[in-house]
Write an enzyme that holds these catalytic residues in place. Structure first.
Site, PDB file in Angstrom:
ATOM      1  CB  CYS A  99      -1.604   1.436   6.152  1.00  0.00           C
ATOM      2  SG  CYS A  99      -1.230   0.619   4.593  1.00  0.00           S
ATOM      3  NE  ARG A 149     -11.499   3.338 -28.106  1.00  0.00           N
ATOM      4  CZ  ARG A 149     -11.371   2.813 -29.320  1.00  0.00           C
ATOM      5  NH1 ARG A 149     -10.173   2.667 -29.852  1.00  0.00           N
ATOM      6  NH2 ARG A 149     -12.437   2.420 -29.986  1.00  0.00           N
ATOM      7  CG  HIS A 159      -1.958  -1.078   1.149  1.00  0.00           C
ATOM      8  ND1 HIS A 159      -2.936  -1.236   2.092  1.00  0.00           N
ATOM      9  CD2 HIS A 159      -2.175  -2.044   0.211  1.00  0.00           C
ATOM     10  CE1 HIS A 159      -3.718  -2.248   1.755  1.00  0.00           C
ATOM     11  NE2 HIS A 159      -3.271  -2.755   0.618  1.00  0.00           N
ATOM     12  NE  ARG A 170      -5.785   2.924 -33.837  1.00  0.00           N
ATOM     13  CZ  ARG A 170      -7.029   2.682 -33.421  1.00  0.00           C
ATOM     14  NH1 ARG A 170      -7.243   2.204 -32.217  1.00  0.00           N
ATOM     15  NH2 ARG A 170      -8.052   2.934 -34.210  1.00  0.00           N
ATOM     16  CD  GLU A 174      -1.601   3.897   3.231  1.00  0.00           C
ATOM     17  OE1 GLU A 174      -1.341   3.646   2.045  1.00  0.00           O
ATOM     18  OE2 GLU A 174      -2.760   3.904   3.686  1.00  0.00           O
ATOM     19  CG  ASP A 190     -18.192   0.264 -36.862  1.00  0.00           C
ATOM     20  OD1 ASP A 190     -18.896   0.223 -37.899  1.00  0.00           O
ATOM     21  OD2 ASP A 190     -18.502   0.903 -35.846  1.00  0.00           O
ATOM     22  N   GLY A 196     -22.931  -1.174 -29.813  1.00  0.00           N
ATOM     23  CA  GLY A 196     -23.738  -0.143 -30.465  1.00  0.00           C
ATOM     24  C   GLY A 196     -25.037   0.103 -29.738  1.00  0.00           C
TER      25      GLY A 196
HETATM   26  C1  AOF Z   1      -4.493  -0.830  -1.759  1.00  0.00           C
HETATM   27  N1  AOF Z   1      -3.494   0.079  -1.858  1.00  0.00           N
HETATM   28  O1  AOF Z   1      -2.357   1.860  -1.148  1.00  0.00           O
HETATM   29  C2  AOF Z   1      -4.291   1.209   0.040  1.00  0.00           C
HETATM   30  C3  AOF Z   1      -5.370   0.270   0.137  1.00  0.00           C
HETATM   31  O2  AOF Z   1      -5.919  -6.726  -0.406  1.00  0.00           O
HETATM   32  P1  AOF Z   1      -5.022  -5.775   0.320  1.00  0.00           P
HETATM   33  O3  AOF Z   1      -4.355  -6.373   1.493  1.00  0.00           O
HETATM   34  O4  AOF Z   1      -4.019  -5.109  -0.588  1.00  0.00           O
HETATM   35  O5  AOF Z   1      -5.984  -4.619   0.893  1.00  0.00           O
HETATM   36  C4  AOF Z   1      -6.775  -3.893   0.027  1.00  0.00           C
HETATM   37  C5  AOF Z   1      -7.605  -2.890   0.795  1.00  0.00           C
HETATM   38  O6  AOF Z   1      -6.780  -1.994   1.524  1.00  0.00           O
HETATM   39  C6  AOF Z   1      -8.420  -2.021  -0.132  1.00  0.00           C
HETATM   40  O7  AOF Z   1      -9.679  -2.582  -0.375  1.00  0.00           O
HETATM   41  C7  AOF Z   1      -8.554  -0.726   0.645  1.00  0.00           C
HETATM   42  O8  AOF Z   1      -9.663  -0.822   1.526  1.00  0.00           O
HETATM   43  C8  AOF Z   1      -7.303  -0.659   1.524  1.00  0.00           C
HETATM   44  N2  AOF Z   1      -6.317   0.382   1.104  1.00  0.00           N
HETATM   45  N3  AOF Z   1      -5.415  -0.722  -0.784  1.00  0.00           N
HETATM   46  O9  AOF Z   1      -4.581  -1.756  -2.575  1.00  0.00           O
HETATM   47  C9  AOF Z   1      -3.332   1.075  -1.001  1.00  0.00           C
HETATM   48  N4  AOF Z   1      -4.136   2.213   0.915  1.00  0.00           N
HETATM   49 ZN    ZN Z   2      -3.141  -0.129   3.733  1.00  0.00          ZN
END
Ligand code: AOF
Ligand code: ZN
Length: 338
Positions: free
Chosen positions: A86, A187, A50, A210, A52, A203, A311
């Site tokens: 975290c 996109r 994550h 791109r 932080e 199409d 479509g």
């Molecule tokens: C993330 N990235 O920077 C933060 C998240 O499956 P995990 O252990 O990676 O946890 C995912 C959950 O953690 C996500 O649903 C969200 O609630 C929290 N924060 N997740 O992937 C991050 N800060």
């Molecule tokens: Zn986290």
């Protein structure tokens, strides 16, 4: 204090994870000391640290009580994850001030991360710039609150309302400038592009990013074709060559023998063919479809946003099911030279 501009920097960093974080949120974090940015990080890919946590892991100096950590999403506090929460590393490292962009819509967090930090004496300012934070993570918010991706409908019509020639043949409506805009802003901003098989037959589009001159994501969106009876011609651009690896064809689970033979031919080329249930009205069972696209597939760890390009039958199906979060119509003047 310039909380807003630091949160906007978090959002810029977070966006670098687009198409890499799958069903996880886009998160950026920074550390500010005496008004100056001294460290930054973002959630780089699904399953990675994550934002932080990564920031604090890479920042080896001691944290001062006057330092402020900025993050666009509330720090997680739930235990049953792949990694430690975290909030633990923030407390361990002695972070005393945190500015948070938005509360985490994940019901396992949902304000409890902020509450835990406050109960342990951390000063938390939240939410700051909630609207742009929710906008960036609209896919994640949608998955958490509606159990489906964010859905944007994209279509084009002429000033007088036409979408095809009178005989039904394709009409080039948009200008090259409009096409470049759509590649860059529509996109490139979605995890997947979805069309009905009729659009492929009419199409033969490539469904890639791109045409934009400016820097856009290098990863193309996943291509999804709704094709209940597996009518897709084998010589279309989305299933030939390298493109095949990024294509998923969704057809009915009640496929006949001829359909199964075509399915095998497509799979040989690297295309994924998904067999999913159909309602009696001919539409897919949407919950089953969205459940399917939460799974890892063709390099994606689940799909959080879908651009529906056509479509008309597909637009109507999505509108009728109440599954349109945003609709973008490009109005063109095909009689004028571009
Ligand atoms: C993330 N990235 O920077 C933060 C998240 O499956 P995990 O252990 O990676 O946890 C995912 C959950 O953690 C996500 O649903 C969200 O609630 C929290 N924060 N997740 O992937 C991050 N800060
Ligand atoms: Zn986290």
């Amino acid at each position: 204090m310039h909380h807003e501009s630091f949160i906007h920097r978090c959002l810029e960093l977070a966006a670098l994870g687009r198409k890499r974080t799958g069903t996880n949120p886009l998160v950026g974090a920074l550390l500010v000391r005496n008004g100056l940015l001294i460290a930054e990080a973002w959630h780089e890919e699904f399953g990675g640290s994550h934002a932080e946590r990564l920031l604090l892991q890479n920042f080896e100096q001691e944290i001062r009580s006057t330092d402020t950590l900025y993050v666009n999403l509330e720090p997680c506090c739930h235990e049953e994850k792949k990694t430690l929460p975290c909030t633990s590393i923030l407390l361990e490292r002695g972070v005393k001030r945190v500015v948070v962009g938005m509360v985490d819509p994940n019901p396992k967090v949902a304000g409890q991360g902020i509450a835990l930090l406050r109960s342990r004496g951390v000063q938390v300012v939240a939410p700051v710039e909630r609207v742009p934070c929710e906008r960036l993570n609209r896919g994640f918010v949608s998955l958490m609150t509606k159990a489906r991706p964010w859905i944007t409908l994209h279509n084009a019509r002429t000033l007088d309302g036409r979408i095809a020639n009178a005989d039904g043949s394709p009409l080039k409506i948009t200008s090259p400038q409009q096409d470049a805009w759509a590649h860059e802003h529509l996109r490139a901003m979605h995890d997947a592009i979805l069309v009905g098989v009729g659009t492929i037959i009419a199409d033969d589009p490539q469904l890639t990013v791109r045409l934009s001159n400016t820097k856009v994501d290098q990863i193309n969106p996943l291509r999804i074709v709704l094709d209940p009876n597996l009518r897709l011609p084998l010589d279309t651009k989305i299933v030939t060559g390298k493109a095949a690896r990024g294509t998923v064809i969704v057809c009915a689970e009640s496929l006949d023998a001829a359909g199964h033979a075509r399915k095998a031919l497509l799979e040989e080329r690297g295309v994924v063919v998904a067999l999913l249930p159909l309602h009696s009205d001919g539409h897919f069972v949407w919950d089953a479809l969205w459940e399917y696209f939460r799974m890892p597939l063709q390099g994606f760890h689940g799909i959080a946003s879908v651009l529906v390009e056509g479509g008309p039958g597909v637009w109507q199906a999505f509108r009728g099911a109440g599954m349109v979060d945003e609709e973008v119509t490009l109005v063109g003047s095909p009689t004028m030279s571009h």
